[in-house]
Design a protein around this motif. Structure first.
Motif, PDB file in Angstrom:
ATOM      1  N   ASN A  47       0.869  -1.178   0.000  1.00  0.00           N
ATOM      2  CA  ASN A  47       0.000   0.000   0.000  1.00  0.00           C
ATOM      3  C   ASN A  47       0.902   1.222   0.000  1.00  0.00           C
ATOM      4  OD1 ASN A  47      -1.412  -2.257   1.426  1.00  0.00           O
ATOM      5  ND2 ASN A  47      -3.133  -0.837   1.413  1.00  0.00           N
ATOM      6  N   TYR A  48       0.408   2.323  -0.547  1.00  0.00           N
ATOM      7  CA  TYR A  48       1.196   3.552  -0.601  1.00  0.00           C
ATOM      8  C   TYR A  48       0.570   4.612   0.296  1.00  0.00           C
ATOM      9  CZ  TYR A  48       3.475   1.238  -4.469  1.00  0.00           C
ATOM     10  OH  TYR A  48       4.176   0.330  -5.225  1.00  0.00           O
ATOM     11  N   THR A  49       1.449   5.430   0.889  1.00  0.00           N
ATOM     12  CA  THR A  49       0.986   6.462   1.808  1.00  0.00           C
ATOM     13  C   THR A  49       1.968   7.628   1.801  1.00  0.00           C
ATOM     14  OG1 THR A  49       0.321   6.916   4.101  1.00  0.00           O
ATOM     15  CG2 THR A  49       2.199   5.450   3.794  1.00  0.00           C
ATOM     16  N   THR A  50       1.468   8.795   2.173  1.00  0.00           N
ATOM     17  CA  THR A  50       2.349   9.950   2.373  1.00  0.00           C
ATOM     18  C   THR A  50       2.508  10.292   3.839  1.00  0.00           C
ATOM     19  OG1 THR A  50       0.475  11.474   2.118  1.00  0.00           O
ATOM     20  CG2 THR A  50       1.766  10.956   0.134  1.00  0.00           C
ATOM     21  N   ASP A  51       1.591   9.780   4.685  1.00  0.00           N
ATOM     22  CA  ASP A  51       1.553  10.225   6.085  1.00  0.00           C
ATOM     23  C   ASP A  51       1.354   9.111   7.095  1.00  0.00           C
ATOM     24  OD1 ASP A  51      -1.065   9.548   5.531  1.00  0.00           O
ATOM     25  OD2 ASP A  51      -1.806  11.620   5.607  1.00  0.00           O
ATOM     26  N   PHE A  52       1.204   7.863   6.665  1.00  0.00           N
ATOM     27  CA  PHE A  52       0.944   6.721   7.548  1.00  0.00           C
ATOM     28  C   PHE A  52      -0.339   6.925   8.373  1.00  0.00           C
ATOM     29  CE2 PHE A  52       5.436   6.545   6.562  1.00  0.00           C
ATOM     30  CZ  PHE A  52       5.602   5.220   6.222  1.00  0.00           C
ATOM     31  N   LEU A  53      -1.208   7.801   7.872  1.00  0.00           N
ATOM     32  CA  LEU A  53      -2.543   8.001   8.457  1.00  0.00           C
ATOM     33  C   LEU A  53      -3.596   7.322   7.602  1.00  0.00           C
ATOM     34  CD1 LEU A  53      -2.243  11.786   9.390  1.00  0.00           C
ATOM     35  CD2 LEU A  53      -2.228   9.855  10.987  1.00  0.00           C
ATOM     36  N   THR A  54      -3.424   7.394   6.303  1.00  0.00           N
ATOM     37  CA  THR A  54      -4.279   6.705   5.340  1.00  0.00           C
ATOM     38  C   THR A  54      -3.379   6.023   4.331  1.00  0.00           C
ATOM     39  OG1 THR A  54      -4.432   8.638   3.906  1.00  0.00           O
ATOM     40  CG2 THR A  54      -6.136   8.387   5.623  1.00  0.00           C
ATOM     41  N   ALA A  55      -3.926   5.049   3.631  1.00  0.00           N
ATOM     42  CA  ALA A  55      -3.135   4.306   2.658  1.00  0.00           C
ATOM     43  C   ALA A  55      -3.981   3.976   1.443  1.00  0.00           C
ATOM     44  CB  ALA A  55      -2.585   3.023   3.279  1.00  0.00           C
ATOM     45  N   SER A  56      -3.314   3.786   0.330  1.00  0.00           N
ATOM     46  CA  SER A  56      -3.989   3.429  -0.912  1.00  0.00           C
ATOM     47  C   SER A  56      -4.537   2.006  -0.823  1.00  0.00           C
ATOM     48  CB  SER A  56      -3.009   3.534  -2.074  1.00  0.00           C
ATOM     49  OG  SER A  56      -2.019   2.510  -1.969  1.00  0.00           O
ATOM     50  N   ALA A  57      -5.308   1.628  -1.845  1.00  0.00           N
ATOM     51  CA  ALA A  57      -5.777   0.249  -1.934  1.00  0.00           C
ATOM     52  C   ALA A  57      -4.592  -0.699  -2.085  1.00  0.00           C
ATOM     53  CB  ALA A  57      -6.720   0.095  -3.120  1.00  0.00           C
ATOM     54  N   PRO A  58      -4.706  -1.925  -1.585  1.00  0.00           N
ATOM     55  CA  PRO A  58      -3.579  -2.866  -1.638  1.00  0.00           C
ATOM     56  C   PRO A  58      -3.337  -3.392  -3.048  1.00  0.00           C
ATOM     57  CG  PRO A  58      -5.513  -3.956  -0.766  1.00  0.00           C
ATOM     58  CD  PRO A  58      -5.882  -2.506  -0.902  1.00  0.00           C
ATOM     59  N   GLN A  59      -2.097  -3.676  -3.330  1.00  0.00           N
ATOM     60  CA  GLN A  59      -1.696  -4.356  -4.554  1.00  0.00           C
ATOM     61  C   GLN A  59      -0.758  -5.495  -4.180  1.00  0.00           C
ATOM     62  OE1 GLN A  59      -0.250  -1.767  -7.784  1.00  0.00           O
ATOM     63  NE2 GLN A  59      -0.760  -0.027  -6.478  1.00  0.00           N
ATOM     64  N   VAL A  60      -0.671  -6.484  -5.044  1.00  0.00           N
ATOM     65  CA  VAL A  60       0.328  -7.541  -4.860  1.00  0.00           C
ATOM     66  C   VAL A  60       1.681  -6.995  -5.287  1.00  0.00           C
ATOM     67  CG1 VAL A  60       1.097  -9.829  -5.550  1.00  0.00           C
ATOM     68  CG2 VAL A  60      -1.348  -9.382  -5.199  1.00  0.00           C
ATOM     69  N   PHE A  61       2.638  -7.015  -4.377  1.00  0.00           N
ATOM     70  CA  PHE A  61       3.986  -6.528  -4.659  1.00  0.00           C
ATOM     71  C   PHE A  61       4.885  -7.639  -5.181  1.00  0.00           C
ATOM     72  CE2 PHE A  61       8.279  -5.060  -3.356  1.00  0.00           C
ATOM     73  CZ  PHE A  61       8.294  -3.830  -4.002  1.00  0.00           C
ATOM     74  N   PHE A  62       4.740  -8.844  -4.589  1.00  0.00           N
ATOM     75  CA  PHE A  62       5.594  -9.964  -4.991  1.00  0.00           C
ATOM     76  C   PHE A  62       4.854 -11.264  -4.754  1.00  0.00           C
ATOM     77  CE2 PHE A  62       9.007 -13.083  -3.862  1.00  0.00           C
ATOM     78  CZ  PHE A  62       9.578 -13.177  -5.124  1.00  0.00           C
ATOM     79  N   ASP A  63       4.649 -12.035  -5.813  1.00  0.00           N
ATOM     80  CA  ASP A  63       3.990 -13.331  -5.734  1.00  0.00           C
ATOM     81  C   ASP A  63       4.667 -14.280  -6.715  1.00  0.00           C
ATOM     82  OD1 ASP A  63       2.424 -15.570  -5.588  1.00  0.00           O
ATOM     83  OD2 ASP A  63       0.625 -14.640  -6.440  1.00  0.00           O
ATOM     84  N   PRO A  64       5.619 -15.083  -6.224  1.00  0.00           N
ATOM     85  CA  PRO A  64       6.307 -16.020  -7.112  1.00  0.00           C
ATOM     86  C   PRO A  64       5.537 -17.324  -7.322  1.00  0.00           C
ATOM     87  CG  PRO A  64       7.234 -16.167  -4.934  1.00  0.00           C
ATOM     88  CD  PRO A  64       6.165 -15.106  -4.861  1.00  0.00           C
ATOM     89  N   GLY A  65       4.350 -17.418  -6.714  1.00  0.00           N
ATOM     90  CA  GLY A  65       3.546 -18.624  -6.876  1.00  0.00           C
ATOM     91  C   GLY A  65       3.655 -19.606  -5.742  1.00  0.00           C
ATOM     92  N   TYR A  66       4.428 -19.262  -4.736  1.00  0.00           N
ATOM     93  CA  TYR A  66       4.551 -20.105  -3.543  1.00  0.00           C
ATOM     94  C   TYR A  66       4.530 -19.201  -2.311  1.00  0.00           C
ATOM     95  CZ  TYR A  66       9.382 -18.702  -4.506  1.00  0.00           C
ATOM     96  OH  TYR A  66      10.496 -17.984  -4.802  1.00  0.00           O
ATOM     97  N   ASP A  67       4.483 -19.798  -1.140  1.00  0.00           N
ATOM     98  CA  ASP A  67       4.311 -19.059   0.102  1.00  0.00           C
ATOM     99  C   ASP A  67       5.551 -18.219   0.412  1.00  0.00           C
ATOM    100  OD1 ASP A  67       2.304 -18.796   2.205  1.00  0.00           O
ATOM    101  OD2 ASP A  67       3.833 -19.561   3.557  1.00  0.00           O
ATOM    102  N   VAL A  68       5.374 -16.908   0.573  1.00  0.00           N
ATOM    103  CA  VAL A  68       6.470 -16.009   0.925  1.00  0.00           C
ATOM    104  C   VAL A  68       5.989 -15.054   2.017  1.00  0.00           C
ATOM    105  CG1 VAL A  68       7.593 -16.123  -1.311  1.00  0.00           C
ATOM    106  CG2 VAL A  68       5.883 -14.359  -0.910  1.00  0.00           C
ATOM    107  N   ILE A  69       6.855 -14.798   2.995  1.00  0.00           N
ATOM    108  CA  ILE A  69       6.556 -13.837   4.050  1.00  0.00           C
ATOM    109  C   ILE A  69       7.827 -13.079   4.398  1.00  0.00           C
ATOM    110  CG2 ILE A  69       4.642 -15.172   5.047  1.00  0.00           C
ATOM    111  CD1 ILE A  69       6.543 -16.103   7.232  1.00  0.00           C
ATOM    112  N   ASP A  70       7.669 -12.026   5.209  1.00  0.00           N
ATOM    113  CA  ASP A  70       8.800 -11.319   5.833  1.00  0.00           C
ATOM    114  C   ASP A  70       9.704 -10.625   4.802  1.00  0.00           C
ATOM    115  OD1 ASP A  70       7.771 -12.402   8.135  1.00  0.00           O
ATOM    116  OD2 ASP A  70       9.400 -13.809   8.467  1.00  0.00           O
ATOM    117  N   GLY A  71       9.136  -9.762   3.978  1.00  0.00           N
ATOM    118  CA  GLY A  71       9.949  -9.023   3.024  1.00  0.00           C
ATOM    119  C   GLY A  71      10.759  -7.920   3.706  1.00  0.00           C
ATOM    120  N   ASP A  72      12.040  -7.808   3.344  1.00  0.00           N
ATOM    121  CA  ASP A  72      12.920  -6.758   3.871  1.00  0.00           C
ATOM    122  C   ASP A  72      13.701  -6.164   2.709  1.00  0.00           C
ATOM    123  OD1 ASP A  72      14.192  -5.436   6.330  1.00  0.00           O
ATOM    124  OD2 ASP A  72      15.931  -6.157   5.237  1.00  0.00           O
TER     125      ASP A  72
END
Length: 462
Positions: free
Chosen positions: A180-205
């Motif tokens: 999600n995108y934000t300018t102020d961490f008060l509101t955020a845009s609608a969610p989008q998939v950022f990374f989906d390789p087709g298998y279970d992934v968590i903890d992006g850094d």
């Protein structure tokens, strides 16, 4: 994020499908931004012990370091702030220094290990200096029947917005990295998939804008895997490394040394172990990592799923002044650095971290009972008891006030016999003998061989 069962099939209903904006302009380092004056580091984390008893707290904890490898917990390793809404606890905290130099703290809205708890929100605090935390709120990221695990953020210069990435379950039933995108961490845009390789992934850094390339490490099949992209567009990151792991490993954290070209990759093993391991590389683009010797780094006591951010010397000093360094120490073995001095059934020994309860491995190094120029080891758990030698073996006994006890419980701290930057401890009343471990049990012995010098060397830390 800590271990959880395979996710149930939850669906993204009404997911935004707007085409991502093109990234224009130069990319600037977002998460982990290093300013010219930076010379130290701050770590955020929560704490969890093996039994989920003593040493477990789901508030925001902080530690500081000058080298990013050995850490001083603040506020006696107690939380500096705790959520007051949602699950009333946090996991996976992350600190971002924003473009204006102030900080924002993000965290998973989850207390404990109830993986069935679903929150569409994350915890958020603002902070000018990490000494005060204001504007506490929960930020809603989606309307779907899934979680928002392990949130992090970075500055996307092309959009002129911050990107918040986190783990959530998609319509195929596996975790992906959302944004999600934000300018102020008060509101955020609608969610989008950022990374989906087709298998279970968590903890992006993320490490953004490193020689024109952006990197993201994540957990895949209990290993830490790297992706990269020359843009920050959702869907643009491609895997380019093999997995790095020490057993089951998660929660990757990328840290750039402030004094060299070295990068560090931290990873966290599953509960109930909760052990951090670290790797290093001098070329992030190579995707190759070398495991660090555990004697070179020490995690804060009971820390889990950390985030690391660079700070200035003034900020480091101000944090120590505000929160204080611990009134206790832990002592790490030089040649068995996974092990720490502890008492068990009142016997002094070294055992592998984590030690439960953690107070069995916490000591106050007080002025020597027989000579204040020396030191005595007072137990944090049993403050009337001290380590003393008896028939050359160390045990934890109640101070009976006698001169014999005082002498047996007093030692002189010297430069480490195997490494002068560490420490060794010479007996007050048997000055040819030093504390050493033998078959994991502590005793005082004469020291002559290389092995004995290593057995008698310890790191005094936290």
């Amino acid at each position: 994020m800590t271990p959880r069962p395979a996710p149930s099939r939850r669906h993204f209903l009404g997911m935004a499908t707007a085409t991502p904006l093109a990234v224009t302009g130069a990319l600037t380092l977002g998460a982990g931004t290093a300013y010219a004056a930076d010379s130290a580091y701050v770590m955020c984390y929560f704490t969890e012990s093996t039994s989920l008893g003593e040493g477990t707290d789901y508030g925001l904890h902080l530690a500081v370091s000058k080298d990013s490898l050995n850490w001083t917990p603040l506020n006696q390793n107690n939380p500096v702030v705790t959520p007051t809404a949602g699950a009333l606890g946090l996991r996976d905290p992350f600190i971002l220094r924003k473009q204006d130099g102030t900080f924002v703290v993000l965290a998973t809205d989850l207390k404990g290990t109830d993986w069935s708890y679903v929150s569409q929100y994350i915890h958020v605090w603002d902070s000018a200096d990490l000494r005060t935390f204001t504007g506490y709120r929960r930020l809603k990221l989606h309307d779907m029947n899934t979680h928002c695990w392990a949130p992090e953020a970075f500055w996307d210069a092309g959009r002129g917005q911050y990107a918040i990435i986190y783990s959530a379950v998609n319509s195929s039933g596996h975790n992906v990295i959302m944004v999600n995108y934000t300018t102020d961490f008060l509101t955020a845009s609608a969610p989008q998939v950022f990374f989906d390789p087709g298998y279970d992934v968590i903890d992006g850094d993320m490490a953004v804008g490193v020689n024109g390339v952006n990197y993201m490490y994540f957990k895949k099949n209990q290993t830490l895997v790297g992706t990269r992209s020359t843009s920050l567009d959702p869907g643009s990151f491609k895997e380019f490394t093999t997995g790095v792991a020490h057993g089951g490993t998660e929660a990757p954290t990328l840290v750039k040394s402030l004094t060299s070209s070295t990068w560090y990759l931290w990873g966290d093993t599953y509960t109930p172990n909760g052990v951090f391991y670290a790797w290093q590389s001098t070329d992030l683009a190579s995707g190759t990592w070398t495991a660090l010797d555990q004697k070179t780094y020490t995690q804060p006591l009971n820390s889990k799923h950390c985030g690391i951010t660079t700070i200035t010397t003034a900020q480091y000093d101000n944090l120590i002044t505000k929160w204080g360094a611990p009134a206790w120490n832990r002592l790490k073995s030089y040649n068995l650095p996974a092990r720490y001095i502890r008492h068990s059934n009142y016997i002094g020994r070294i055992d592998e971290y984590p030690i439960d309860p953690p107070s069995d491995s916490q000591w106050k190094l007080v002025p020597g009972l027989a000579d204040p120029a020396g030191v005595s080891f007072q137990s944090v758990k049993f403050p009337t008891r001290y380590l003393r030698h008896y028939n050359y073996q160390l045990q934890l006994d109640v101070n009976d006030g006698t001169s014999t006890f005082s002498a047996d419980a007093t030692f002189y701290r010297t430069a480490g016999l195997a490494d002068a930057s560490w420490a060794s401890f010479r007996s007050y009343n048997y000055p040819t003998r030093y504390i050493r471990h033998s078959n994991y049990v502590l005793r005082i012995d004469p020291i002559s061989t290389t092995t004995e010098r290593q057995d008698a060397t310890f790191r005094v830390g936290y």
